[in-house]
Motif scaffolding. Structure first.
Motif, PDB file in Angstrom:
ATOM      1  N   LYS A  69      11.195  11.125 -17.704  1.00 31.24           N
ATOM      2  CA  LYS A  69      10.822  11.013 -16.297  1.00 31.24           C
ATOM      3  C   LYS A  69      10.313  12.336 -15.729  1.00 31.24           C
ATOM      4  N   ASP A  73       6.371  11.359 -16.270  1.00 28.06           N
ATOM      5  CA  ASP A  73       6.214  10.148 -15.476  1.00 28.06           C
ATOM      6  C   ASP A  73       5.124  10.263 -14.421  1.00 28.06           C
ATOM      7  N   ALA A  74       4.945  11.484 -13.949  1.00 28.43           N
ATOM      8  CA  ALA A  74       3.942  11.667 -12.908  1.00 28.43           C
ATOM      9  C   ALA A  74       2.560  11.283 -13.422  1.00 28.43           C
ATOM     10  N   SER A  78      -0.865   7.234 -14.394  1.00 32.67           N
ATOM     11  CA  SER A  78      -1.949   7.602 -13.490  1.00 32.67           C
ATOM     12  C   SER A  78      -3.237   6.855 -13.809  1.00 32.67           C
ATOM     13  N   ASP A  81      -4.468   4.464 -11.276  1.00 35.17           N
ATOM     14  CA  ASP A  81      -5.184   4.882 -10.069  1.00 35.17           C
ATOM     15  C   ASP A  81      -6.636   4.441 -10.111  1.00 35.17           C
ATOM     16  N   LYS A 150       0.187   1.290  -9.188  1.00 30.31           N
ATOM     17  CA  LYS A 150       0.813   2.364  -9.946  1.00 30.31           C
ATOM     18  C   LYS A 150       2.251   2.588  -9.498  1.00 30.31           C
ATOM     19  N   ASP A 151       2.454   2.597  -8.180  1.00 27.64           N
ATOM     20  CA  ASP A 151       3.811   2.809  -7.676  1.00 27.64           C
ATOM     21  C   ASP A 151       4.736   1.671  -8.071  1.00 27.64           C
ATOM     22  N   ALA A 154       5.530   2.088 -11.731  1.00 25.43           N
ATOM     23  CA  ALA A 154       6.425   3.231 -11.915  1.00 25.43           C
ATOM     24  C   ALA A 154       7.840   2.883 -11.463  1.00 25.43           C
ATOM     25  N   LEU A 155       7.935   2.125 -10.372  1.00 23.54           N
ATOM     26  CA  LEU A 155       9.255   1.698  -9.899  1.00 23.54           C
ATOM     27  C   LEU A 155       9.936   0.822 -10.942  1.00 23.54           C
TER      28      LEU A 155
ATOM     29  N   ILE B  59      13.139   4.113  -2.046  1.00 20.65           N
ATOM     30  CA  ILE B  59      13.309   5.255  -2.939  1.00 20.65           C
ATOM     31  C   ILE B  59      12.259   6.308  -2.619  1.00 20.65           C
ATOM     32  N   THR B  62       9.503   7.586  -6.074  1.00 19.41           N
ATOM     33  CA  THR B  62       8.185   7.024  -6.375  1.00 19.41           C
ATOM     34  C   THR B  62       7.135   7.569  -5.419  1.00 19.41           C
ATOM     35  N   ASN B  65       5.955  10.898  -6.783  1.00 12.95           N
ATOM     36  CA  ASN B  65       5.017  10.744  -7.880  1.00 12.95           C
ATOM     37  C   ASN B  65       3.595  10.639  -7.380  1.00 12.95           C
ATOM     38  N   LYS B  66       3.460   9.866  -6.344  1.00 16.20           N
ATOM     39  CA  LYS B  66       2.136   9.604  -5.828  1.00 16.20           C
ATOM     40  C   LYS B  66       1.487  10.900  -5.332  1.00 16.20           C
ATOM     41  N   GLU B  68       2.175  13.973  -6.300  1.00 20.30           N
ATOM     42  CA  GLU B  68       1.841  14.866  -7.399  1.00 20.30           C
ATOM     43  C   GLU B  68       0.535  14.478  -8.077  1.00 20.30           C
ATOM     44  N   ALA B  69       0.395  13.169  -8.280  1.00 23.22           N
ATOM     45  CA  ALA B  69      -0.799  12.705  -8.967  1.00 23.22           C
ATOM     46  C   ALA B  69      -1.996  12.830  -8.032  1.00 23.22           C
TER      47      ALA B  69
END
Lengths: 818, 69
Positions: A69, A73-74, A78, A81, A150-151, A154-155, B59, B62, B65-66, B68-69
């Motif tokens: 993670k 994970d970031a 991606s 996107d 994406k979110d 990822a969740l 949360i 998440t 994350n967004k 950072e990307a």
């Protein structure tokens, strides 16, 4: 459902894994790893602890997920996107709201359903989610202004329900429903018509005096009307299949069934229309109804497992391309073109055959070629799609597109034509169909001829149709589906999943077994390390070696590190300085005045280490130098999977065994107890593996292939029974006829014996149904077959078979303790 | 005995209604998933948090994350 769950002492509260220690805990709840603990915290903070009350330890094991993670994970998702990718994946969007169907293999209990359907509580913007438990699918709807695909993905990944996203999911869209509605309707209608026709036929059977003409017309007419859709809708598949077989000059079991069906229907129609008798429509409806039930039993096995996966399910959706102006961008793999520059990170797959642009790279081909050790590739060399980059990120230039690659060529082989394999399967039922049909036709004609001579042609025709009706092999057609269907259920409970009942018989007949080596006979994860040192190392020196080994991502180095950690109790915590690594070769570091180097022999030679031996050892080894002097090496050899030797000894008694590996023959010695020298074949390409199986089959052998990687895909498809081994049943496995949980592989011998006994059950039930047929025919040839006899005899024979096969199979399972 | 004709008509009509019901259920995809509805019905009873609370505590990870990307 038990809502007041007690917490067991040493099981992970989240996933139920046995915990080695009680280190990771929140109050009295113990967790096996930080990953599981984190998921618990997330759910607890959102008031979603009901998750843990619906089922005990419902979670997915998150060990390892915690570290992943933080690093990756970031960037991991991606590629989602990219609007182009998203458009290809989603089912629907109107700009504001979008929805998608995702494949989530981890779904397994009531808690999973609850959590996934309450996702909106975890993330704003998710409007709704619905689970199809049978297919392990999740349909999600979300608001585009609040969240993104994406979110959402990822969740899901962060709570242990990572969806399957790969080249296959983007090319063939997921469907939330199975599309078996038509089958249900066919079965439903047949049941409806059977019930009603039986009711309308009862008065005739029970009447002591003849019913009035009006009643005959009403009952007969209604029966005829109800029966027409059975012939044209419910039972039409049997007619089609039978006709298709005849046109190819073959006879399958559907041929005598079709003959029986047509004889039943038209004889009854004529009797009803010309008021000659009540007809046999009840037998007709019962026949189709029972046959369809047999088909349903065959079908309802393992909906959630994918047996037909090819390389597309193994490849990711997209990769990073470096555009002309040097920017990184995501591109779908099926849009890659020759000459594209791509950038592949640590542990990512190389998506297409490509040339290496960097000076050196380390590629792990174990899954695609079976070679156990990662290879060092030099600049300008060709790398093949499917390899995994180990270590630092690497640049390539694409040579061939994904579907034209060296590896994917294999899928063009004729063996991959699915229809072809289905037709190659010659079942017992198919084999006896031709003689059975001939004998029945013969009896019908002889009896018909006799009665034409003795009475008139009307009586003759009556006897011919009567024989065809009563000989219709309904019970025969049910015995294999019911026997194998329940056997498949028994095996599925034991972690051995078989594609369908048709292929099951092949397992019973195998007399040759071919094993892949890497990942099958040997376990991918652990290997035995032997140290061969020339000097005694001090505690400090051991610590230095350990620390150095832990610096590299090279698989051998990582294995060595964890092995050292197990071997030596008191390793010191030290800081190495001046750490330098040459990818794929070796690395060195210093601690004060002393230096330590680990790597290949040639690396040590380049580093001017003294006393380096001239000869390479036969084994894979990591060599060590301390303070500029050669100190010895650590030899790696594959470890045979635990319990494997017992299994091989058991199988050897009546099955010929072979090893077929893509790896070099350095491990041959450890298998010499079990395999003859000529029975071990190493260094085979996927294509050669396929050819080898073909060769075995050419002299009549029935071959079981056990493998785990894409490199076995050809052999698995070509073999009579291809068995894919997998550590996690829902994880990727190549196309096969069966999937077995690696933990249960050791019981393979028992499973094969069970399948052989199941085949005997089929023979016995064939015997029973033939007896019924003979009784029926003896009525028919005497001209004594009445609708009543037929209406009793046909269902009774079928029900006997159903009861016999299912009870015997479950008794067998009990006796064999599986 | 002629009453039988009427009864047959009734019984057949009734059976056809059931067949229609079955057709509706199949087309309504009720035979697709025979497990989840059986547990879904129990979910309503164990919802300790009201919807309002839940949406306010999403949360944060998440979200990060967004960014950072």
């Amino acid at each position: 459902m038990n809502l007041s769950k007690t917490i067991s002492k040493d099981q992970c509260y989240h996933c139920g894994t046995d915990c080695a220690s009680k280190e990771v805990h929140i109050e009295e709840k113990i967790f096996c790893c930080d990953g599981c603990k984190m998921v618990y915290q997330v759910l607890d903070a959102n008031g979603m602890d009901s998750y843990y009350r619906l089922a005990s330890n419902p979670g997915t094991n998150m060990a390892g997920a915690f570290e992943v993670k933080n690093e990756a994970d970031a960037t991991r998702f991606s590629y989602l996107d990219d609007p182009n990718t998203v458009t290809r994946l989603i089912d629907f969007t109107n700009g504001e709201v979008s929805s998608i169907t995702l494949d989530i293999p981890a779904i397994h209990c009531a808690s999973c359903i609850w959590l996934l359907e309450n996702l909106r509580k975890l993330q704003r913007g998710i409007l709704g989610a619905k689970v199809n438990f049978m297919k392990r699918k999740l349909a999600i709807t979300w608001q585009n202004s609040e969240t993104t695909l994406k979110d959402v993905v990822a969740l899901l990944a962060s709570i242990g329900y990572e969806p399957e996203l790969n080249l296959d999911t983007i090319q063939n869209k997921q469907s939330f429903f199975s599309g078996s509605q038509k089958e249900w309707l066919k079965l439903g209608y047949a049941g409806f018509a059977f019930g009603n026709i039986m009711l309308f036929s009862f008065p005739e059977y029970l009447a002591t005096a003849p019913l009035g003409q009006g009643f005959n017309w009403v009952f007969g007419g209604l029966n005829l009307i109800l029966a027409i859709p059975i012939l044209l809708f419910s039972g039409v598949d049997y007619l089609k299949s039978g006709w298709a077989a005849i046109r190819q000059g073959k006879v399958n079991l559907d041929v005598p069934i079709s003959i029986g069906m047509l004889a039943l229907f038209f004889r009854s129609a004529v009797e009803i229309l010309f008021q000659l008798g009540p007809g046999y429509m009840d037998s007709f409806a019962g026949l189709i109804f029972l046959l369809l039930i047999g088909r349903w039993v065959q079908r309802k096995t393992t909906d959630h497992l994918a047996f037909d996966r090819d390389y597309r399910s193994y490849f990711p959706i997209s990769t990073t391309r470096i555009s002309q102006d040097g920017k990184e961008e995501h591109i779908n793999i099926d849009h890659l073109k020759q000459g594209d520059m791509i950038y592949v990170r640590n542990k990512e797959l190389i998506p297409a055959d490509a040339l290496l642009l960097d000076n050196e790279a380390l590629i792990d081909y174990s899954f695609v070629s079976g070679e156990a050790d990662a290879l060092t590739i030099k600049k300008g060399s060709m790398v093949f799609a499917g390899g995994r980059v180990v270590g630092k990120s690497t640049q390539f230039v694409v040579e061939k597109t994904a579907d034209a690659g060296y590896l994917t060529q294999l899928w063009n082989d004729a063996a991959f034509d699915k229809k072809d394999k289905e037709q190659r399967v010659q079942n017992f039922a198919d084999r006896i169909s031709a003689p059975f049909t001939l004998v029945v036709m013969g009896i019908a004609l002889v009896a018909g001829g006799y009665w034409t001579a003795a009475a008139d042609w009307g009586k003759g025709l009556e006897v011919v149709t009567a024989v065809l009706i009563i000989a219709c092999p309904c019970a025969l057609a049910l015995s294999a589906p019911f026997t194998f269907g329940s056997a498949i259920n028994v095996l599925a409970r034991n972690g051995f999943y078989i594609k369908n009942a048709r292929i099951f018989e092949n397992l019973s007949r195998i007399n040759t077994a071919v094993f892949d080596k890497t990942g099958t006979l040997t376990s991918m994860r652990d290997s035995i390390i032997k140290q061969d040192l020339r000097v005694e190392l001090s505690q400090k020196e051991w610590s230095m070696v350990y620390q150095l080994a832990m610096q590299s991502t090279h698989p051998l180095s990582a294995k060595l590190g964890s092995w050292l950690n197990e071997q030596h109790q008191k390793l010191l915590l030290i800081e190495l300085t001046e750490i330098e690594e040459q990818t794929g070769k070796g690395l060195c570091a210093k601690l004060g005045e002393s230096s330590v180097k680990l790597g290949s022999l040639s690396y040590l030679r380049e580093e001017l280490v003294a006393n380096v031996p001239a000869k390479e050892s036969k084994h894979t080894a990591v060599h060590l130098a301390i303070n500029g002097r050669y100190a010895g090496c650590f030899k790696f050899s594959s470890k045979v999977r635990e319990g494997m030797r017992n299994l091989l000894n058991e199988l050897k008694k009546d099955i010929r065994l072979f090893v077929l590996s893509g790896d070099s023959n350095r491990d041959a010695a450890i298998f010499s107890d079990h395999f003859g020298k000529d029975d071990m074949h190493f260094g085979k390409s996927p294509q050669q593996k396929l050819a080898f199986i073909k060769e075995l089959q050419s002299d009549g052998s029935k071959v079981l292939m056990v493998g785990d990687g894409l490199n076995d895909a050809g052999a698995l498809v070509q073999s009579d029974f291809g068995l894919a081994l997998t550590e996690k049943v829902t994880a990727f496995s190549p196309a096969s006829d069966g999937i077995i949980d690696a933990k249960r592989l050791l019981d393979l011998g028992t499973f094969i014996r069970f399948s052989q006994k199941a085949l005997i059950v089929v023979y016995l039930s064939f015997g029973i149904s033939l007896t019924y047929n003979i009784i029926g025919i003896s009525f028919a040839v005497q001209g004594l077959l009445s609708p009543l006899v037929s209406a009793i005899l046909m269902p009774v024979s079928s029900l006997t078979i159903i009861a016999f096969t299912t009870t015997v199979v479950s008794q067998l399972a009990k006796r064999m303790k599986i | 005995m002629e009453i039988l004709f009427l009864l047959i008509a009734f019984s057949l009509t009734l059976a056809l209604i059931f067949l229609g019901g079955f057709y509706w259920a199949v087309k309504n995809k009720q035979y697709e998933d025979s497990y989840s509805p059986s547990v879904r019905i129990l979910f309503d009873d164990l919802d300790p948090v009201s919807k309002k609370d839940a949406t306010s505590t999403t949360i944060t990870s998440t979200k990060n994350n967004k960014e950072e990307a």
